[in-house]
Design a protein around this motif. Structure first.
Motif, short mmCIF file in Angstrom:
data_model
loop_
_atom_site.label_atom_id
_atom_site.label_comp_id
_atom_site.label_asym_id
_atom_site.label_seq_id
_atom_site.Cartn_x
_atom_site.Cartn_y
_atom_site.Cartn_z
N MET A 220 0.85 -1.19 0.00
CA MET A 220 0.00 0.00 0.00
C MET A 220 0.89 1.24 0.00
SD MET A 220 -3.24 -0.94 2.37
CE MET A 220 -2.53 -2.04 3.57
N ARG A 221 0.49 2.24 -0.77
CA ARG A 221 1.27 3.46 -0.95
C ARG A 221 2.67 3.17 -1.51
NH1 ARG A 221 0.08 8.24 1.59
NH2 ARG A 221 -2.12 8.41 2.04
N GLN A 222 2.70 2.18 -2.43
CA GLN A 222 4.01 1.82 -2.98
C GLN A 222 4.57 2.89 -3.91
OE1 GLN A 222 3.14 -1.98 -4.76
NE2 GLN A 222 2.29 -1.14 -6.63
N ALA A 223 3.71 3.76 -4.44
CA ALA A 223 4.20 4.90 -5.23
C ALA A 223 4.23 6.08 -4.27
CB ALA A 223 3.25 5.18 -6.38
N GLY A 224 5.32 6.80 -4.24
CA GLY A 224 5.32 7.96 -3.34
C GLY A 224 6.69 8.50 -3.03
N ARG B 208 6.65 14.37 -9.63
CA ARG B 208 5.75 15.30 -8.94
C ARG B 208 6.21 16.74 -9.15
NH1 ARG B 208 4.88 15.79 -2.56
NH2 ARG B 208 6.45 17.37 -2.87
N LEU C 33 -3.20 1.83 -9.12
CA LEU C 33 -3.47 3.08 -9.79
C LEU C 33 -2.98 4.25 -8.95
CD1 LEU C 33 -5.25 4.92 -11.67
CD2 LEU C 33 -7.11 4.48 -10.04
N SER D 78 -3.47 7.80 -7.73
CA SER D 78 -4.45 8.88 -7.63
C SER D 78 -4.59 9.15 -6.14
CB SER D 78 -5.79 8.44 -8.23
OG SER D 78 -6.70 9.53 -8.19
N TYR E 108 -13.61 12.91 5.97
CA TYR E 108 -12.88 14.07 5.44
C TYR E 108 -13.84 15.20 5.06
CZ TYR E 108 -8.17 12.13 5.18
OH TYR E 108 -6.94 11.63 5.50
N TRP F 116 -10.33 5.18 8.24
CA TRP F 116 -10.80 5.71 9.52
C TRP F 116 -11.84 4.81 10.20
CZ3 TRP F 116 -6.73 7.98 9.69
CH2 TRP F 116 -6.34 9.02 8.86
O1 CP3 Z 1 -0.83 3.37 -2.92
C1 CP3 Z 1 -0.40 3.97 -3.92
O2 CP3 Z 1 0.79 3.95 -4.26
C2 CP3 Z 1 -1.40 4.67 -4.80
C3 CP3 Z 1 -1.67 6.03 -4.54
C4 CP3 Z 1 -2.42 6.47 -3.29
C5 CP3 Z 1 -2.20 7.73 -2.71
N1 CP3 Z 1 -3.12 7.93 -1.73
C6 CP3 Z 1 -1.16 8.68 -3.14
C7 CP3 Z 1 -0.79 9.79 -2.25
C8 CP3 Z 1 -3.46 5.87 -2.59
C9 CP3 Z 1 -4.07 4.49 -2.75
C10 CP3 Z 1 -3.90 6.80 -1.60
C11 CP3 Z 1 -5.02 6.56 -0.68
C12 CP3 Z 1 -5.29 7.51 0.40
N2 CP3 Z 1 -5.22 8.88 0.37
C13 CP3 Z 1 -5.79 7.13 1.67
C14 CP3 Z 1 -6.11 5.72 2.08
C15 CP3 Z 1 -4.90 4.95 2.43
C16 CP3 Z 1 -4.26 5.29 3.73
O3 CP3 Z 1 -3.09 5.64 3.72
O4 CP3 Z 1 -4.94 5.16 4.78
C17 CP3 Z 1 -5.95 8.30 2.43
C18 CP3 Z 1 -6.44 8.37 3.86
C19 CP3 Z 1 -5.62 9.41 1.59
C20 CP3 Z 1 -5.68 10.85 1.93
C21 CP3 Z 1 -4.36 11.45 1.82
N3 CP3 Z 1 -3.71 11.76 0.65
C22 CP3 Z 1 -3.49 11.82 2.90
C23 CP3 Z 1 -3.80 11.64 4.36
C24 CP3 Z 1 -2.34 12.35 2.32
C25 CP3 Z 1 -1.17 12.96 3.00
C26 CP3 Z 1 -0.36 11.83 3.51
C27 CP3 Z 1 1.03 12.20 3.77
O5 CP3 Z 1 1.73 11.21 4.03
O6 CP3 Z 1 1.41 13.37 3.72
C28 CP3 Z 1 -2.47 12.28 0.92
C29 CP3 Z 1 -1.48 12.66 -0.08
C30 CP3 Z 1 -0.89 11.56 -0.90
N4 CP3 Z 1 -1.62 10.60 -1.53
C31 CP3 Z 1 0.48 11.36 -1.20
C32 CP3 Z 1 0.55 10.26 -2.06
C33 CP3 Z 1 1.77 9.69 -2.73
C34 CP3 Z 1 1.62 12.24 -0.74
C35 CP3 Z 1 1.54 13.49 -1.53
C36 CP3 Z 1 2.85 14.11 -1.86
O7 CP3 Z 1 3.43 13.75 -2.90
O8 CP3 Z 1 3.25 14.99 -1.11
#
Ligand code: CP3
Length: 343
Positions: A23-27, A37, A71, A73, A150, A206
């Motif tokens: 999970m969150r493997q892209a980032g 980015r 994906l 997003s 949210y 949540w």
């Molecule tokens: O998993 C993947 O690689 C796919 C991409 C993905 C992202 N967000 C990219 C992202 C997925 C599946 C999510 C889901 C997501 N987004 C969730 C559910 C999963 C979880 O972690 O519980 C939630 C709660 C969100 C809402 C969200 N988006 C938050 C809380 C944040 C900030 C988190 C942080 O660590 O700062 C985001 C931003 C976000 N979504 C980033 C990424 C890669 C970081 C943004 C950046 O590049 O600065």
């Protein structure tokens, strides 16, 4: 049999090793992600660009060798396209500056949101064309409850006081919002399937804010409703449900879906005992174990040994953290493949 090991495992077929994705493997832990980015401008600009989103979707498959791409997003593009202004603030995270408060706000939500998410479907089409045949593409959505949180809190929250106040004082309002989200999310996931994803995951990040009774009434019920509509139309598309923080509620987990995502706070042996006969389990390495190779090894050994005679997809028990070492992530992927292929 499919050419994709992730799909075989999700549908309960025997596989030569345990498939893994994270999970969150892209980032942000990938410099290649940061480069794209920055090229996009902002995080939301990146989400809105199919070409660049496709590029970052594929990065972890190329770099780590995981069995599935997810994906790229964000769950919050859905409320954004329902008409809620969205900001990503550095150091704070996502924010809706005008959270929902009134009946009027609820009525004004745009129920055609799934038609406005064309950039997501385009990303899926691009990834589909570039992804190897033996790798799966996972689509996703937030759960109705997590998106509602949210939309009402406006941002992440420690107490969830606003939404819980509504939950207890005006449950009809919350149910009306959850119903709307359920409709939009079902349409959104269906369009993702038609665009080419092989599986979908619903993130209920949540869920842990709720006590048992309210979890089933305000969250789980809606997740299962979405899953059941999709399974009826697309029985061969695996559905993964991931409610985070509900390890002590597993006795109530029923419904038509394929894979249950186990978070890191739930002992894998408990999930196996309660759900292992009915669902494929996905999970659940504690993400901060990725800071240490020794911690990875002991965690993986425990999970693989526990799940050796059961159907299983390896994953973290929540998302990758931004400062994790990619070399350790590669080590994890290789270790899971090597250890699980011995069983
Ligand atoms: O998993 C993947 O690689 C796919 C991409 C993905 C992202 N967000 C990219 C992202 C997925 C599946 C999510 C889901 C997501 N987004 C969730 C559910 C999963 C979880 O972690 O519980 C939630 C709660 C969100 C809402 C969200 N988006 C938050 C809380 C944040 C900030 C988190 C942080 O660590 O700062 C985001 C931003 C976000 N979504 C980033 C990424 C890669 C970081 C943004 C950046 O590049 O600065």
């Amino acid at each position: 049999m499919s050419r994709k090991i992730f799909i075989d495992a999700s549908l309960g077929r025997k596989t030569p090793y345990t498939p893994i994705w994270l999970m969150r493997q892209a980032g942000r832990y990938l410099s290649e992600y940061m480069e794209v980015r920055n090229r996009a401008g902002s995080f939301l600009d990146l989400c809105h660009s199919p070409e660049l989103s496709a590029e970052v979707t594929l990065q972890p498959v190329d770099i780590l060798g995981v069995d599935a791409a997810i994906l790229f997003s964000d769950i919050l593009v859905v409320p954004n396209e329902m008409g809620m202004e969205l900001e990503f603030i550095k150091g704070v995270g996502p924010k809706f500056p005008k959270p929902l408060t009134s009946d009027r706000d609820l009525e004004n939500l745009d129920m055609s949101a799934s038609e406005k998410l064309g950039y997501v479907y385009k990303t899926i089409e691009i990834v589909r064309n570039r992804l190897a045949d033996d790798k799966a593409l996972i689509g996703f959505s937030g759960s109705p409850w997590t998106l509602a949180t949210y939309m009402i809190e406006g941002q992440g929250s420690k107490t969830y006081a606003r939404i819980k106040k509504i939950l207890y004082s005006d449950p009809a309002y919350l149910h009306a919002l959850l119903e709307k989200l359920t409709i939009v999310i079902t349409q959104y996931l269906e369009k993702q399937i038609l665009s080419g994803v092989d599986a979908v995951q619903i993130f209920d990040s949540w869920a842990s804010a709720l006590e048992k009774e309210t979890f089933f009434e305000f969250s789980w019920r809606y997740m299962v409703k979405i899953s059941e509509s999709l399974k009826e139309k697309y029985p061969n598309i695996p559905i993964i449900l991931f409610p985070k923080g509900v390890g002590s509620y597993l006795d109530g987990i029923y419904g038509n879906f394929d894979v249950f995502g186990v978070d890191w706070g739930t002992p894998i042996e408990l999930a196996k005992e309660k759900l292992g006969d009915r669902y494929i389990l996905q999970g659940n390495l504690e993400p901060t174990r990725l800071y240490s190779k020794e911690a990875i090894k002991s965690g993986v050994t425990h999970i693989i040994e526990t799940m050796q005679n059961r159907r299983h997809i390896f994953n973290l028990g929540h998302g990758m953290l931004p400062d994790l070492d990619r070399e350790n992530a590669k080590y994890l992927v290789n270790l899971v493949r090597e250890m699980s292929s011995r069983y």
